[in-house]
Scaffold this active site. Structure first.
Site, PDB file in Angstrom:
ATOM      1  N   ASP A   1      29.563  30.267  41.287  1.00 11.85           N
ATOM      2  CA  ASP A   1      30.530  31.056  40.515  1.00 11.85           C
ATOM      3  C   ASP A   1      31.895  31.058  41.199  1.00 11.85           C
ATOM      4  O   ASP A   1      32.065  31.633  42.264  1.00 11.85           O
ATOM      5  CB  ASP A   1      30.018  32.499  40.390  1.00 11.85           C
TER       6      ASP A   1
ATOM      7  N   TYR B   1      40.680  32.104  42.666  1.00 13.33           N
ATOM      8  CA  TYR B   1      40.129  31.959  44.026  1.00 13.33           C
ATOM      9  C   TYR B   1      40.777  30.757  44.743  1.00 13.33           C
ATOM     10  O   TYR B   1      40.648  30.618  45.947  1.00 13.33           O
ATOM     11  CB  TYR B   1      38.607  31.738  44.006  1.00 13.33           C
TER      12      TYR B   1
ATOM     13  N   LYS C   1      36.748  30.841  35.696  1.00 12.63           N
ATOM     14  CA  LYS C   1      37.361  31.910  34.893  1.00 12.63           C
ATOM     15  C   LYS C   1      38.858  31.654  34.727  1.00 12.63           C
ATOM     16  O   LYS C   1      39.506  31.175  35.664  1.00 12.63           O
ATOM     17  CB  LYS C   1      37.173  33.271  35.591  1.00 12.63           C
TER      18      LYS C   1
ATOM     19  N   HIS D   1      38.909  36.505  32.850  1.00 15.54           N
ATOM     20  CA  HIS D   1      38.671  37.163  34.135  1.00 15.54           C
ATOM     21  C   HIS D   1      38.890  38.679  34.088  1.00 15.54           C
ATOM     22  O   HIS D   1      38.122  39.440  34.683  1.00 15.54           O
ATOM     23  CB  HIS D   1      39.557  36.530  35.220  1.00 15.54           C
TER      24      HIS D   1
END
Ligand code: A2P
Length: 272
Positions: free
Chosen positions: A44, A49, A74, A107
């Site tokens: 995930d 990120y 996301k 998100h």
């Protein structure tokens, strides 16, 4: 490894590796490789990120076939607000080195999410996303989305752990046949959950670690759990949770630890 089945029939492994705050580069690619070696089949990540590229590298270098891995990413808030969901999706695929994702999520519930949802529906219909969903949506966000959605979300990914069980929202999602994924299941390293007296006692009773007790609790309450670690030993042990079962009393005991204490932002009040 146990799996859940989404309402569209797609299967999702119940434990996935989370990579929030894992650095792009060796830290992330190595964590992904260790996880796949240990038997994880679910990773995930997210655009924000900034490690999708290394997730892709880790998958390639692992030698595990792409189709055997459940891969989630996301779309980030700025892309949603600017109406750039399509472009963001293309960029994620490029960075991940793949031509489809298993799950694509909105998100956070920011402005522009209805238009973003239409893009997710479109890419889902084209077969470039196997399941579509949302993250950090409260019940009222889900009900608002229902007004415009042609395809209902299959997943809501939300914060939950023993200090913030979030059980009411989980029950609501389950009542409408949505799967729930939980982030920061171990408290995200921002609260000393794993040193909690109750968990230490249970760890001793079952001869498991506090982290394994929490992950097992999530499995037994029927959610998908996404523990994050960049350490090989922890990555391995977080998946070693299929050789014991918590009693109903111990499940209830962990539920009773709830303090409604978030470690992350409230979806009704965030500034990013
Ligand atoms: P690290 O990546 O250095 O191993 P969450 O999954 O709730 O987001 O929590 C992740 C945090 O807990 C990270 O700080 C991670 O650190 C740490 N962590 C992950 N697995 C374990 C474990 N089995 N025991 C102790 N800490 C862990």
């Amino acid at each position: 490894m146990t799996e859940l089945t989404l309402y569209n029939g797609v299967k999702i492994p119940q434990v996935g590796l989370g990579v929030f705050r894992a650095e792009n580069g060796k830290e992330t690619s190595q964590a992904v490789k260790w996880a796949l070696e240990a038997g994880y089949r679910h990773i995930d990540t997210a655009t924000v990120y900034k490690n999708e590229e290394s997730v892709g590298v880790g998958i390639k270098e692992s030698g595990v076939k792409r189709e055997d891995i459940f891969l989630t990413t996301k779309v980030w808030n700025t892309d949603i607000r600017q109406g750039r969901t399509r472009e963001a999706f293309e960029e994620s695929l490029r960075l991940l080195g793949t031509d489809y994702v298993d799950l694509y999520l909105i998100h956070w519930p920011v402005e522009g999410r209805e238009a973003a949802w239409r893009v997710l529906e479109d890419e889902y219909r084209k077969g470039r996303i196997r399941a579509i969903g949302v993250s950090n949506f409260h019940r009222h966000h889900l009900e608002e989305l229902d007004q415009v959605a042609e395809i209902a979300p299959m997943v809501d990914q939300i914060e939950a752990h023993p200090y913030f069980s979030n059980q009411e929202l989980i029950d609501y999602c389950h009542s409408r046949k949505m799967a729930v994924e939980v982030w920061s299941p171990l408290g995200g390293g921002r609260v000393d959950l794993l040193g909690d007296e109750t968990l230490l006692k249970l760890a001793d009773k079952y001869q498991k670690t506090p982290a394994q007790i929490v992950i097992r609790w999530d499995i037994q309450r029927g959610v998908v759990v996404l523990p994050k670690s960049v350490h090989e030993e922890r990555i391995r042990s977080n998946l070693d949770v299929f050789d014991f079962e918590l009693t109903a009393e111990d499940m209830a005991l962990i539920h009773s630890m709830n303090r409604n204490k978030r470690v992350g932002s409230d979806p009704d009040n965030f500034k990013f």
